[in-house]
Scaffold this motif. Sequence first.
Motif, short mmCIF file in Angstrom:
data_model
loop_
_atom_site.label_atom_id
_atom_site.label_comp_id
_atom_site.label_asym_id
_atom_site.label_seq_id
_atom_site.Cartn_x
_atom_site.Cartn_y
_atom_site.Cartn_z
N GLU A 246 -0.70 2.28 -11.48
CA GLU A 246 -1.40 1.38 -12.39
C GLU A 246 -0.47 0.25 -12.77
OE1 GLU A 246 -2.79 4.35 -14.98
OE2 GLU A 246 -4.62 4.55 -13.78
N GLY A 247 -1.02 -0.82 -13.32
CA GLY A 247 -0.19 -1.95 -13.68
C GLY A 247 -0.61 -3.15 -12.87
N ARG A 248 0.36 -3.88 -12.35
CA ARG A 248 0.05 -5.10 -11.62
C ARG A 248 -0.88 -4.85 -10.44
NH1 ARG A 248 2.37 -9.95 -10.33
NH2 ARG A 248 3.23 -9.30 -8.35
N GLN B 111 -1.62 -8.02 6.67
CA GLN B 111 -0.18 -7.98 6.92
C GLN B 111 0.56 -8.92 6.00
OE1 GLN B 111 0.86 -5.81 9.08
NE2 GLN B 111 -0.97 -5.35 10.30
N GLU B 112 -0.06 -10.06 5.68
CA GLU B 112 0.64 -11.05 4.88
C GLU B 112 0.43 -10.88 3.38
OE1 GLU B 112 -0.39 -14.23 7.63
OE2 GLU B 112 0.91 -12.73 8.56
N SER B 113 -0.46 -10.00 3.01
CA SER B 113 -0.85 -9.93 1.61
C SER B 113 0.25 -9.39 0.72
CB SER B 113 -2.10 -9.04 1.52
OG SER B 113 -2.10 -8.38 0.31
N PRO B 114 0.48 -10.05 -0.41
CA PRO B 114 1.48 -9.53 -1.36
C PRO B 114 1.07 -8.17 -1.93
CG PRO B 114 0.35 -11.45 -2.28
CD PRO B 114 -0.11 -11.33 -0.87
N VAL B 115 -0.22 -7.93 -1.98
CA VAL B 115 -0.69 -6.62 -2.46
C VAL B 115 -0.17 -5.54 -1.53
CG1 VAL B 115 -2.69 -5.21 -2.99
CG2 VAL B 115 -2.78 -7.68 -3.36
N ARG C 224 3.41 -1.07 -0.28
CA ARG C 224 4.37 -0.53 0.66
C ARG C 224 5.65 -0.11 -0.06
NH1 ARG C 224 6.23 -1.83 6.41
NH2 ARG C 224 8.47 -1.98 6.14
N LYS C 225 6.06 -0.98 -0.96
CA LYS C 225 7.26 -0.70 -1.74
C LYS C 225 7.07 0.52 -2.62
CE LYS C 225 10.61 -3.77 -3.66
NZ LYS C 225 10.92 -5.12 -4.11
#
Length: 637
Positions: A277-279, A347-351, A356-357
């Motif tokens: 949850e969060g961003r 692939q390019e999405s910041p989401v 992934r992180k």
Amino acid sequence: MNDETKTADVSASPAPEHHVFEADVARLLHMMVHSVYSDKDVFLRELISNAADACEKLRYEAIGTPGLLGDDAAARITITLDEAEARLTIEDNGIGMDRAELAEALGTIARSGTRAFMERIEAAEKSEGTQLIGQFGVGFYSAFMVADRVDVVSRKAGTDAAFSWSSDGKGSYAIAPADLADAPVRGTRVVLHLKDEAKSYTSKWTVERIVKAQSGHIPVPIALIEKPGAEANEIADGTALWTKPKSEIGEEAYAEFYRNVSGQYDDPALTVHFRAEGRHEYTALAFVPGSQPFDLFDPDRKGRMKLYVRRVFITDDAGLLPRYLRFVRGLVDTADLPLNVSREMIQESPVLSAMRKGLTSRVLTALEKLAESDAEKFRTIWETFGAVLKEGIYEDFERRQQLLGLSRFRTTASGDGWRSLADYVKDMKEGQTAIYYLAGDDLNRLKASPQLEGFRARGVEVLLLADQVDSFWVTMAGDFDGKPLKSVSQGAADLAGIAKTGEDASSQSVTTPTVESFIGFAKTVLGDSVSDVRASDRLTESAVCLVAPEGGPDRALEKLLQGAGRIDGAAKPVLEINPDHALIGAIAEKGKADTAFGEDAVRLLFDQAHILDGGKPDDPRAFAERLSRVFERALGA
Ligand code: ADP
Ligand code: MG
């Protein structure tokens, strides 16, 4: 009803086309029917999983083309039993197949590596063989374990043609146009004509039990019709397991879901289920498998984490985990991506990079926790996937220390067990400043290396790195806990400051002037073939060994790089001589007066060092001649 009767009316449906199965399919079918699989129930899971995949594919296509759903939007799978006819039917209202897709999907095996897979199955024990199906997309053909004929009728969503596929699994299949009136309105119907010994699969109790145990938590509801004309009864509600609270999910439900998502038949070794949850908000359910997928080291193998957007399956190719976690199976479901996101945009999405992180961290943390709470269980995970995890040490700079901390090693002190770097550092000797390792390709050879002798004599532990990836990360790892990693086969050994066991540091050996001058002599004899000759403090029993000069790659890495054609010549080695060795003393003494003997001896020692290092004398003939000369002399011949 078979093809011949179905195609009697030639004007309505032209004669079926007969096709021969691809050779690999024929071989697989033969194996499936005649040998390996003892647990036949799994065919149901395979067919249900195909039906569910088809529903998920349709759901995805319908985002762009809502018309595909018509007025029948709710995905469903229906199983119909017919005891009198010994028939079991599985029908879905998913994407369906057209003629070409039927031939492609049910007549070939798309994935590479099939042959290797089948060779493994043929070599496997029965129970292991069962575990292997489904890992490899041979799922559909498992129907022939229980059926002596399989008829498929399919109508692809958005088309107004239906086709039938039919086979007895003995070498060929037939494809023909099918009557729309007999076909599903959309999707696929698979009819199994059960073998005599498989008639129990028309029993409501049996089928219900198997479906609940094997497929109870797939995200498409399943209904059972007990006999033709009877009412449909829902036996699985299609609530996706990952959307339920953890407290409501038992271990067995997780295991069942894992088997569906991974195509493996074992139990997961570790389950990680969380909601972020969060961003960014997403739910992830990830499993570390209990055994090694057969294609773990296939260079093409990618991670197999599925991406869902609001419970709609999008792709299993989104790169949700780094390569070194490619053995992890499971899914991520998020509401933060638009449903109509293209696979390329993902692939390019910041989401995606945030997920992934987050996911990577959670998986690694869960592994760390397991290592603390259940060392035995962690050990089996390490033994199965450690070599892959170690790739992360050089691929993931940010997590290098964490991955080094997770890693376990064979060492000169580990026996059959494993040691962590934290264990190593805790037990370092007084005066020891580095973490020592020896890399190579064979653990037993490593254990016998002369380079280890001086370390053993001082009780200094050495990591024995025999996995192929080791040579790569170890030179880049820098340090752990502030201690540099240092190869025992490279550079000077710096052991002088550490006391040998049972002695104190002041009783170090001294090189006598005779040996000193012999070393000088050896340098002139060997000239360009070495970068140095020097007295060693890493040897206690052997007379000589080779090490790599300071600065370059260590000897194991150098061999690896040469083998891969990445570097040309090897750096010139350093020949280290054990000044305490009786042989060296004697040779030095004798060589003083007899230069011809001295020269033979130096070259023989150099060749011996090569052999100890797993290599060969440069010039075998000269080696043999020298050896004979020295023998003759010794025997007074
Ligand atoms: P896998 O599911 O691993 O791809 P299978 O042997 O189970 O391998 O199925 C082979 C292919 O047949 C599937 O990839 C799919 O394209 C097709 N297929 C099988 N069953 C169905 C179905 N019910 N609806 C649509 N396509 C199907
Ligand atoms: Mg399948």
